[in-house]
Design an enzyme around this catalytic site. Structure first.
Site, PDB file in Angstrom:
ATOM      1  CG  ASP A 242     -12.920  20.210 -63.676  1.00 54.92           C
ATOM      2  OD1 ASP A 242     -13.091  19.090 -63.157  1.00 54.92           O
ATOM      3  OD2 ASP A 242     -12.722  20.362 -64.905  1.00 54.92           O
ATOM      4  CB  ILE A 243      -8.715  22.125 -66.568  1.00 57.93           C
ATOM      5  CG1 ILE A 243      -7.847  23.020 -67.427  1.00 57.93           C
ATOM      6  CG2 ILE A 243      -9.121  20.883 -67.321  1.00 57.93           C
ATOM      7  CD1 ILE A 243      -6.499  22.399 -67.774  1.00 57.93           C
TER       8      ILE A 243
ATOM      9  CG  HIS B 164     -11.212  13.513 -58.810  1.00 58.83           C
ATOM     10  ND1 HIS B 164     -10.611  12.430 -59.419  1.00 58.83           N
ATOM     11  CD2 HIS B 164     -12.205  13.913 -59.630  1.00 58.83           C
ATOM     12  CE1 HIS B 164     -11.222  12.192 -60.568  1.00 58.83           C
ATOM     13  NE2 HIS B 164     -12.195  13.060 -60.719  1.00 58.83           N
TER      14      HIS B 164
END
Ligand code: AMP
Length: 114
Positions: free
Chosen positions: A29-30, A99
């Site tokens: 995850d960014i 997701h």
């Protein structure tokens, strides 16, 4: 419409990819909210859980087995982790390509923040 995650699958935008097979991809995850924060994503662009079809069941099942594999590889299988799938506004969904979040590496506390 092409989701940002489809662009990652197509290598049009970068991501730290940890796993990929014919059905799913997993990447960091960014904007992590835990020491381990990985997203596991079916390659078919299913917008929300509401749009999942019976033929998506192999990919949706694969999300769990890949989550368990990555949790073991990242050393959090025994300490524990949370798997989370948000749906629509009340669920806090921001990216409309289904997701699963894999979260761990610390005590995650209460189930709900609010
Ligand atoms: P959700 O609120 O369940 O839709 O979660 C969307 C997640 O996608 C958030 O945790 C974001 O930080 C993450 N995210 C958004 N864009 C990217 C990106 N380009 N690469 C990796 N993670 C992303």
């Amino acid at each position: 419409m092409t989701s940002i995650f489809s662009k990652i699958i197509a290598r049009e935008i970068p991501a730290t990819i940890l796993y990929e097979d014919e059905l799913v991809i997993a990447f960091k995850d960014i904007n992590p909210i835990a020491p381990v924060h990985v997203l596991i994503v079916p390659k078919r662009e299913i917008p929300t859980v509401n749009d999942a079809l019976p033929e998506d069941e192999p990919a949706l099942g694969r999300l769990f087995t890949v989550a368990a594999k990555l949790a073991a590889e990242m050393g959090i299988a025994e300490s524990g982790y949370r798997l989370m799938v948000n749906c629509n506004k009340d669920g806090g969904q921001e990216v409309f390509h289904l997701h699963m979040h894999l979260l761990g590496g610390k005590r995650l506390g209460r189930m709900l923040a609010e």
